[in-house]
Design a protein around this motif. Structure first.
Motif, PDB file in Angstrom:
ATOM      1  N   ASP A 174       0.838  -1.193   0.000  1.00 15.98           N
ATOM      2  CA  ASP A 174       0.000   0.000   0.000  1.00 15.98           C
ATOM      3  C   ASP A 174       0.881   1.254   0.000  1.00 15.98           C
ATOM      4  O   ASP A 174       0.604   2.231  -0.708  1.00 15.98           O
ATOM      5  CB  ASP A 174      -0.919  -0.014   1.218  1.00 15.98           C
ATOM      6  CG  ASP A 174      -1.998   1.051   1.152  1.00 15.98           C
ATOM      7  OD1 ASP A 174      -2.501   1.328   0.039  1.00 15.98           O
ATOM      8  OD2 ASP A 174      -2.344   1.611   2.207  1.00 15.98           O
ATOM      9  N   GLY A 175       1.967   1.208   0.766  1.00 10.46           N
ATOM     10  CA  GLY A 175       2.890   2.334   0.809  1.00 10.46           C
ATOM     11  C   GLY A 175       3.587   2.591  -0.506  1.00 10.46           C
ATOM     12  O   GLY A 175       3.991   3.728  -0.796  1.00 10.46           O
ATOM     13  N   LEU A 176       3.716   1.560  -1.330  1.00  9.56           N
ATOM     14  CA  LEU A 176       4.329   1.700  -2.648  1.00  9.56           C
ATOM     15  C   LEU A 176       3.298   2.030  -3.727  1.00  9.56           C
ATOM     16  O   LEU A 176       3.644   2.139  -4.900  1.00  9.56           O
ATOM     17  CB  LEU A 176       5.060   0.412  -3.030  1.00  9.56           C
ATOM     18  CG  LEU A 176       6.320   0.080  -2.232  1.00  9.56           C
ATOM     19  CD1 LEU A 176       6.872  -1.278  -2.664  1.00  9.56           C
ATOM     20  CD2 LEU A 176       7.378   1.162  -2.404  1.00  9.56           C
ATOM     21  N   ASP A 177       2.047   2.179  -3.320  1.00  7.74           N
ATOM     22  CA  ASP A 177       0.967   2.509  -4.243  1.00  7.74           C
ATOM     23  C   ASP A 177       0.806   1.452  -5.336  1.00  7.74           C
ATOM     24  O   ASP A 177       0.512   1.766  -6.489  1.00  7.74           O
ATOM     25  CB  ASP A 177       1.198   3.883  -4.883  1.00  7.74           C
ATOM     26  CG  ASP A 177      -0.099   4.496  -5.415  1.00  7.74           C
ATOM     27  OD1 ASP A 177      -1.174   4.110  -4.929  1.00  7.74           O
ATOM     28  OD2 ASP A 177      -0.017   5.345  -6.329  1.00  7.74           O
ATOM     29  N   VAL A 178       1.013   0.184  -4.959  1.00  5.67           N
ATOM     30  CA  VAL A 178       0.733  -0.914  -5.889  1.00  5.67           C
ATOM     31  C   VAL A 178      -0.767  -0.881  -6.194  1.00  5.67           C
ATOM     32  O   VAL A 178      -1.585  -0.891  -5.279  1.00  5.67           O
ATOM     33  CB  VAL A 178       1.160  -2.266  -5.279  1.00  5.67           C
ATOM     34  CG1 VAL A 178       0.689  -3.417  -6.145  1.00  5.67           C
ATOM     35  CG2 VAL A 178       2.681  -2.300  -5.124  1.00  5.67           C
ATOM     36  N   PRO A 179      -1.172  -0.815  -7.470  1.00  6.04           N
ATOM     37  CA  PRO A 179      -2.550  -0.451  -7.810  1.00  6.04           C
ATOM     38  C   PRO A 179      -3.611  -1.519  -7.568  1.00  6.04           C
ATOM     39  O   PRO A 179      -4.806  -1.215  -7.604  1.00  6.04           O
ATOM     40  CB  PRO A 179      -2.473  -0.109  -9.294  1.00  6.04           C
ATOM     41  CG  PRO A 179      -1.303  -0.861  -9.800  1.00  6.04           C
ATOM     42  CD  PRO A 179      -0.319  -0.904  -8.673  1.00  6.04           C
ATOM     43  N   ALA A 180      -3.225  -2.760  -7.355  1.00  9.34           N
ATOM     44  CA  ALA A 180      -4.187  -3.820  -7.049  1.00  9.34           C
ATOM     45  C   ALA A 180      -3.451  -4.907  -6.277  1.00  9.34           C
ATOM     46  O   ALA A 180      -2.237  -5.083  -6.419  1.00  9.34           O
ATOM     47  CB  ALA A 180      -4.814  -4.388  -8.319  1.00  9.34           C
ATOM     48  N   LEU A 181      -4.198  -5.624  -5.464  1.00 13.65           N
ATOM     49  CA  LEU A 181      -3.618  -6.685  -4.638  1.00 13.65           C
ATOM     50  C   LEU A 181      -4.304  -7.998  -4.972  1.00 13.65           C
ATOM     51  O   LEU A 181      -5.510  -8.033  -5.244  1.00 13.65           O
ATOM     52  CB  LEU A 181      -3.810  -6.371  -3.148  1.00 13.65           C
ATOM     53  CG  LEU A 181      -3.225  -5.046  -2.656  1.00 13.65           C
ATOM     54  CD1 LEU A 181      -3.612  -4.809  -1.199  1.00 13.65           C
ATOM     55  CD2 LEU A 181      -1.713  -5.017  -2.812  1.00 13.65           C
ATOM     56  N   LYS A 182      -3.528  -9.073  -4.947  1.00 11.30           N
ATOM     57  CA  LYS A 182      -4.100 -10.388  -5.186  1.00 11.30           C
ATOM     58  C   LYS A 182      -4.053 -11.212  -3.905  1.00 11.30           C
ATOM     59  O   LYS A 182      -3.012 -11.296  -3.241  1.00 11.30           O
ATOM     60  CB  LYS A 182      -3.364 -11.128  -6.295  1.00 11.30           C
ATOM     61  CG  LYS A 182      -4.019 -12.489  -6.574  1.00 11.30           C
ATOM     62  CD  LYS A 182      -3.167 -13.411  -7.390  1.00 11.30           C
ATOM     63  CE  LYS A 182      -3.804 -14.808  -7.407  1.00 11.30           C
ATOM     64  NZ  LYS A 182      -2.952 -15.815  -8.037  1.00 11.30           N
ATOM     65  N   ILE A 183      -5.170 -11.823  -3.588  1.00 13.45           N
ATOM     66  CA  ILE A 183      -5.231 -12.779  -2.483  1.00 13.45           C
ATOM     67  C   ILE A 183      -5.058 -14.168  -3.077  1.00 13.45           C
ATOM     68  O   ILE A 183      -5.845 -14.595  -3.928  1.00 13.45           O
ATOM     69  CB  ILE A 183      -6.580 -12.681  -1.731  1.00 13.45           C
ATOM     70  CG1 ILE A 183      -6.812 -11.253  -1.210  1.00 13.45           C
ATOM     71  CG2 ILE A 183      -6.620 -13.695  -0.592  1.00 13.45           C
ATOM     72  CD1 ILE A 183      -5.783 -10.764  -0.223  1.00 13.45           C
ATOM     73  N   ALA A 184      -4.020 -14.875  -2.649  1.00 18.55           N
ATOM     74  CA  ALA A 184      -3.746 -16.209  -3.178  1.00 18.55           C
ATOM     75  C   ALA A 184      -4.784 -17.205  -2.681  1.00 18.55           C
ATOM     76  O   ALA A 184      -5.435 -17.000  -1.647  1.00 18.55           O
ATOM     77  CB  ALA A 184      -2.348 -16.654  -2.761  1.00 18.55           C
ATOM     78  N   SER A 185      -4.930 -18.291  -3.411  1.00 16.80           N
ATOM     79  CA  SER A 185      -5.931 -19.305  -3.051  1.00 16.80           C
ATOM     80  C   SER A 185      -5.771 -19.791  -1.622  1.00 16.80           C
ATOM     81  O   SER A 185      -6.759 -19.983  -0.900  1.00 16.80           O
ATOM     82  CB  SER A 185      -5.830 -20.500  -4.008  1.00 16.80           C
ATOM     83  OG  SER A 185      -6.232 -20.174  -5.306  1.00 16.80           O
ATOM     84  N   PHE A 186      -4.527 -20.006  -1.192  1.00 16.48           N
ATOM     85  CA  PHE A 186      -4.296 -20.552   0.141  1.00 16.48           C
ATOM     86  C   PHE A 186      -4.648 -19.550   1.232  1.00 16.48           C
ATOM     87  O   PHE A 186      -4.796 -19.920   2.394  1.00 16.48           O
ATOM     88  CB  PHE A 186      -2.837 -21.001   0.276  1.00 16.48           C
ATOM     89  CG  PHE A 186      -2.477 -22.129  -0.657  1.00 16.48           C
ATOM     90  CD1 PHE A 186      -2.798 -23.443  -0.334  1.00 16.48           C
ATOM     91  CD2 PHE A 186      -1.861 -21.886  -1.865  1.00 16.48           C
ATOM     92  CE1 PHE A 186      -2.491 -24.484  -1.195  1.00 16.48           C
ATOM     93  CE2 PHE A 186      -1.534 -22.911  -2.738  1.00 16.48           C
ATOM     94  CZ  PHE A 186      -1.851 -24.220  -2.410  1.00 16.48           C
TER      95      PHE A 186
END
Length: 331
Positions: free
Chosen positions: A125-137
């Protein structure tokens, strides 16, 4: 029903737009920053929209123990290894992320990542990554899902192994925590996954039930499953990439090389383009082919005023005369 889209770094993602292709770098950097950078560049050349990292620390995922349950079994690529040893090998050093993010910007792709705990969410979030992925596990790590949702960033949630009720729990937690843009990824969490276990017919069912864009996180070998997924409505395709499978690495066996990735990008875009619309009647390029239909023509000399006999007229190409069904009436 029209499935709403989502926006990642200015790119609209949804059924009405070309597939959003993500190259998963994962552990295939083999501990080399230079290799990771080369993978970002090669993926951009192949035509992907985004590259993705995994943001975790080994001790954030597990603890060192030689108890049986901490050893990998079950016929995987990693049988016999301790969990923590695998994660130590697979980890992407966090200090690489801003550097790789800049490289990605320079070559025109978006850098994404999967956080595996709340500190990773805060870091990304601090790097302003524009989307996050939640892995299956991590789908049922609801505190992690909620924390990712609280950033307000679009979420990609992979659904390997998950039941309908489990997906309900995860997407419900995300929405309750403020997530407005969610994409669910059809996934089989075997490595590699077998095509016959992908059950891609679930894709339209998922789109109807959860009313979000659906994609695929594809661990099969080859491009066929991804192409079929797009034909069934997948808006996102995620595929692992490596520079060379023969170099090895935890994920190399089910990863594609850059040339294969480029071919996959072309193929899924062509598959999407071929879907078109529910059109009937000639397309623009078919108009010229209408002349190859048949019509009734006089096929041998006849005198003016004479009665037409069988054999004087036939149904032949080109079109432009009476319809073939009029032949009996004409004779």
């Amino acid at each position: 029903m029209t499935t709403p889209g989502m926006t990642i770094d200015g790119r609209i993602v949804g059924p009405e737009h070309p597939p959003y292709v993500i190259a998963e770098i994962s552990a295939n950097h083999l501990g080399s920053y230079e290799r990771a950078e080369a993978m970002v560049q090669a993926s951009a050349t192949a035509g992907v929209d985004a590259v993705k990292l995994q943001t975790f620390t080994p001790d954030g995922l597990t603890v060192r123990s030689d108890r049986p349950e901490f050893q990998i079994t079950g016929g995987t690529l990693w049988d016999g290894a301790l969990l923590i040893d695998l994660y130590e090998e697979a980890m992407t050093p966090w200090e690489w992320t801003p550097r790789l993010q800049e490289v990605a910007r320079e070559v025109g792709v978006t850098l994404l990542s999967s956080p595996f705990d709340e500190t990773a969410v805060d870091f990304l979030d601090g790097l302003d990554v524009p989307a996050l992925k939640i892995a299956s596990f991590e789908l049922l790590d609801l505190p992690l899902v909620r924390r990712a949702a609280q950033t307000g960033r679009p979420l990609l949630i992979s659904t390997g192994m998950a039941t309908i009720n489990e997906i309900d729990l995860s997407i419900g937690a995300a929405r309750d925590a403020g997530a407005e843009e969610i994409c669910l990824l059809r996934c089989n969490s075997a490595y590699p996954a077998a095509a016959e276990e992908m059950d891609l017919k679930a894709i339209p069912v998922m789109a109807e039930r959860w009313e979000v864009p659906i994609g695929i996180s594809d661990h099969t070998i080859g491009p066929t499953t991804a192409i079929a997924a797009v034909a069934l409505g997948a808006s996102v395709v995620e595929k692992h990439v490596t520079m060379r499978r023969e170099d090895g690495g935890p994920d190399a066996a089910f990863s594609c090389e850059p040339a294969e990735l480029a071919s996959l990008v072309d193929s899924v875009h062509e598959a999407w383009t071929s879907l078109g619309s529910a059109r009937f009647g000639p397309s623009a390029r078919e108009e010229a082919s209408l002349s190859f239909r048949r019509s009734i023509r006089v096929v041998r000399p006849v005198s003016a005023g004479s009665r037409l006999e069988v054999g004087d007229v036939r149904s032949v190409r080109p079109a432009g005369g009476l319809d073939p069904d009029d032949l009996a009436r004409v004779v």
